[in-house]
Design a protein around this motif. Sequence first.
Motif, PDB file in Angstrom:
ATOM      1  N   ASP A 167       1.065  -1.146  -0.019  1.00 59.28           N
ATOM      2  CA  ASP A 167       0.152   0.179   0.232  1.00 59.28           C
ATOM      3  C   ASP A 167       0.856   1.191  -0.068  1.00 59.28           C
ATOM      4  O   ASP A 167       0.524   2.272  -0.517  1.00 59.28           O
ATOM      5  CB  ASP A 167      -0.887  -0.123   1.121  1.00 59.28           C
ATOM      6  N   TYR A 174       0.752   7.111  -6.302  1.00 56.32           N
ATOM      7  CA  TYR A 174      -0.345   8.209  -6.655  1.00 56.32           C
ATOM      8  C   TYR A 174       0.161   9.626  -6.316  1.00 56.32           C
ATOM      9  O   TYR A 174      -0.211  10.512  -7.047  1.00 56.32           O
ATOM     10  CB  TYR A 174      -1.437   7.686  -5.555  1.00 56.32           C
ATOM     11  N   SER A 182      -9.334   8.869  -9.004  1.00 60.84           N
ATOM     12  CA  SER A 182      -9.514   8.292  -7.749  1.00 60.84           C
ATOM     13  C   SER A 182      -8.183   7.360  -7.390  1.00 60.84           C
ATOM     14  O   SER A 182      -7.852   6.983  -8.124  1.00 60.84           O
ATOM     15  CB  SER A 182     -10.774   7.757  -7.376  1.00 60.84           C
ATOM     16  N   LYS A 183      -7.984   7.584  -6.010  1.00 59.72           N
ATOM     17  CA  LYS A 183      -6.954   6.372  -5.485  1.00 59.72           C
ATOM     18  C   LYS A 183      -7.122   4.992  -6.231  1.00 59.72           C
ATOM     19  O   LYS A 183      -6.449   4.297  -6.712  1.00 59.72           O
ATOM     20  CB  LYS A 183      -6.827   6.553  -4.077  1.00 59.72           C
ATOM     21  N   THR A 184      -8.650   4.497  -5.990  1.00 54.76           N
ATOM     22  CA  THR A 184      -9.072   3.151  -6.362  1.00 54.76           C
ATOM     23  C   THR A 184      -8.677   2.983  -7.846  1.00 54.76           C
ATOM     24  O   THR A 184      -8.133   2.104  -8.393  1.00 54.76           O
ATOM     25  CB  THR A 184     -10.392   3.114  -5.921  1.00 54.76           C
ATOM     26  N   ASP A 185      -9.042   3.868  -8.664  1.00 56.55           N
ATOM     27  CA  ASP A 185      -9.020   3.793 -10.150  1.00 56.55           C
ATOM     28  C   ASP A 185      -7.505   3.927 -10.509  1.00 56.55           C
ATOM     29  O   ASP A 185      -7.191   3.082 -11.410  1.00 56.55           O
ATOM     30  CB  ASP A 185      -9.665   4.961 -11.089  1.00 56.55           C
ATOM     31  N   SER A 188      -6.080   0.533 -10.020  1.00 52.07           N
ATOM     32  CA  SER A 188      -6.622  -0.459 -11.091  1.00 52.07           C
ATOM     33  C   SER A 188      -5.647  -0.320 -12.534  1.00 52.07           C
ATOM     34  O   SER A 188      -5.411  -0.987 -13.122  1.00 52.07           O
ATOM     35  CB  SER A 188      -7.894  -0.414 -11.443  1.00 52.07           C
ATOM     36  N   ARG A 318      -9.127  -9.751  -7.485  1.00 53.41           N
ATOM     37  CA  ARG A 318      -9.745  -9.187  -6.297  1.00 53.41           C
ATOM     38  C   ARG A 318     -10.185 -10.399  -5.422  1.00 53.41           C
ATOM     39  O   ARG A 318     -11.100 -11.050  -6.070  1.00 53.41           O
ATOM     40  CB  ARG A 318     -10.559  -8.021  -6.363  1.00 53.41           C
ATOM     41  N   ALA A 333     -14.890  -2.933  -6.408  1.00 56.70           N
ATOM     42  CA  ALA A 333     -13.581  -2.208  -5.739  1.00 56.70           C
ATOM     43  C   ALA A 333     -12.213  -2.237  -6.449  1.00 56.70           C
ATOM     44  O   ALA A 333     -11.168  -1.841  -5.879  1.00 56.70           O
ATOM     45  CB  ALA A 333     -13.408  -3.035  -4.028  1.00 56.70           C
ATOM     46  N   GLY A 334     -12.132  -2.714  -7.727  1.00 55.09           N
ATOM     47  CA  GLY A 334     -11.064  -2.395  -8.604  1.00 55.09           C
ATOM     48  C   GLY A 334     -10.096  -3.570  -8.216  1.00 55.09           C
ATOM     49  O   GLY A 334     -10.417  -4.671  -7.608  1.00 55.09           O
ATOM     50  N   GLU A 336      -6.721  -5.710  -7.238  1.00 57.89           N
ATOM     51  CA  GLU A 336      -6.056  -5.923  -5.859  1.00 57.89           C
ATOM     52  C   GLU A 336      -4.897  -6.648  -5.973  1.00 57.89           C
ATOM     53  O   GLU A 336      -3.817  -6.407  -5.401  1.00 57.89           O
ATOM     54  CB  GLU A 336      -7.062  -6.694  -5.033  1.00 57.89           C
TER      55      GLU A 336
END
Length: 544
Positions: A167, A174, A182-185, A188, A318, A333-334, A336
Amino acid sequence: MMTKFENKILNSFNKLIDRLSDSEGRQALKGMQRGIEREALRIDDSGNLATDAHPKMLGSALTHSRITTDYSESLLEFITPVFTDIDRLLEDLTYTHAFTVQNLPQQGLWPVSMPCYVGDVSDIPIADYGSSNTGKMKRLYRKGLTYRYGAQMQIISGVHFNFSVSDSLLDRLYQLSDQAVSKTDFISESYLGLIRNYRRMVWVLPYLFGASPALCRSFIKDQQTDIQFEEMGKGTLYLPYATSLRMSDLGYTNKEQDRLSISYNSLELYLEGMQKAINMPSANFELIGVKVDGEFRQLNANVLQIENEFYSPIRAKRVAQDGEKPSEALARAGVEYIEVRALDVNPFSEVGIEASQVRFLDLFLLYCLLSDSPDSDETQETEITSNLNLVILEGRKPGLKLSCNGEEITLADWMTQMFNTMGTIATLLDDKDNHGYAQTLEKWLAAVENPDLTLSGQIIKQLQDSQIDHGCWVKALAKKYHRVLNETELPEDVLLRYQVAAKESLAKQLQMEQDSTQSFESFLEDYFKEDTSSIEASKLAVSS
C-alpha cells in the motif's frame, strides 16, 4: 541495440525509479505480497495416473483452503496464504506438500507439467465435489471442459504466482502521479499497466522457466498437430529448441477464444469484454448440447461457461466476497493483485518452484509496473502472440529474432537490456548483508548467454546425456522427491493445523450439502440470471 520503443520505456522508468530511491521508497518497494498455487498429478507406484477418489485424510477439495483439486480427482492443487517473506512462502508450500505425501500411501506426485502415461482418457476421473449445488456446479463445469477440449488437456499442470505491491508503494506512486483519477482507479490503472507490459514481454518466462520441451508420446495419441517433433528413446517426443510445450497449441489453449478481443486498456473495457465473452454463443459448443437425454453436459453453450474458462497468461484479480463472481469483485473495488499463469512446474524443485524464480518474478513484475505502459492495439496483439509462440517452440535457437513494436531485435539483446534495467530495482531491494536479487539476475543472465542453462535446456541435456526416456526420467524424480517430502518433519503445531483443517473442511462440505434444498436446475438459472443482470451494474460501478 535498443529499439525506440524500449528506449522510451527506459526513460520513463529511470525518472520514476529515481524518485523511489530514498529509504522510504526502498522500503515501499520491498513490501511485495506473494502467494503460490501449484498443481500436481497423483500417481501410483508405477508412475501411472492415480484414479481413486481424493483422499479423505487431505480433507474436502470443495472447502479446504490449502489442498484442493483442479480438473480431476487426480490433479491436486496446493494453495499458500499470502506472504511478504519468500522463505516463509516456500516453507509453507513445502509443508503442504509434505503433509500430502505423508498421507498418500503407495502414491506420489508427478513433478512436471506434462502428464504421466495415460492409457485411456476415459480413465481420467473428473473432480467430484459432493452433492451440494455448488459442488455439482464445479463438477459440471469440468464435465463441460471434457466435452469441449478433451480430458487429456485438462490434466496439464502449472504453477500460478499471485503478486501485489505494498500500500505504501501505491500511495507513493499516486502522490507522484497527476492524481487525475481516484486512488482506487489509479491502483487499477497501475495493475492494468503492469498487465499490458507483462503481456508484451511474457515470452521471457517460458524462455527462462519453460520446463516442457519434451513429452511422452502417449500424450499425443490421436491429436492432430502441425508440430514436427523429433524422437528420443522409445517414447519421447521433443523439439530441439522448445521451452514450454505446455503453452503451445498442444497444451492449455482454447481455439474458440481466439475471436475474443478482451482489452486490458482499462478496467471498464476489460469487464465489458469479459461479460461479452461469457454471454457469446458458440456454434461448436452448441453441437455438444447443454442437457441431453435428461443429463447435463456443460453449464451452457457459450464461448466461456464461466469466467474461469478464460485462458490467459495473466489475470487481474480481487478477493471475492461470498457468492461474488470475479468480475463483480473487480467492479466493486478494482484490481487488488495479479495472477501470473505462464509458469511450468519446475522439475528441479520438489515443490515445483524455487526462490530464485520468485525473486526474478518480483523484479520482472516491478519492472512491468514501474515502466510506461501505452495502450495495446490489434497490431501489438498480433506481435505479442507471434513473439510468445516463437519462444515457446524455438526459444533457445541461436540468434532468434523477435519483434518489439514493429522493430526487429534478437531475444538475447532484448533480455540483456531488460536485465540491465531490472538491475536498478535489484540494487534498491538488496542491502549490504543480502544480495539475493543481484545474485538472481546474475544466475539467470547466464541462461541468456547460454540457453543450455534455462530449465528447458537443462532438461534436454539430461535426457540426451543419460539416453533415458522422458517418462523414466520423471519417475526417478518423483521417487526422489517422495523420499525427501516423506522425511520432512512437520512441526507439531503445523501437523495439527493440517489435521484440523482437513476435519473442518469435511464438516463444512457436509453442512453445505445439508443446506442445499434448491433444485440444481433452479440453482443454475439463478446463477446465470445474476450474471446477465450484473453487466450494467459492473459498468456503472467502474465508471462512477
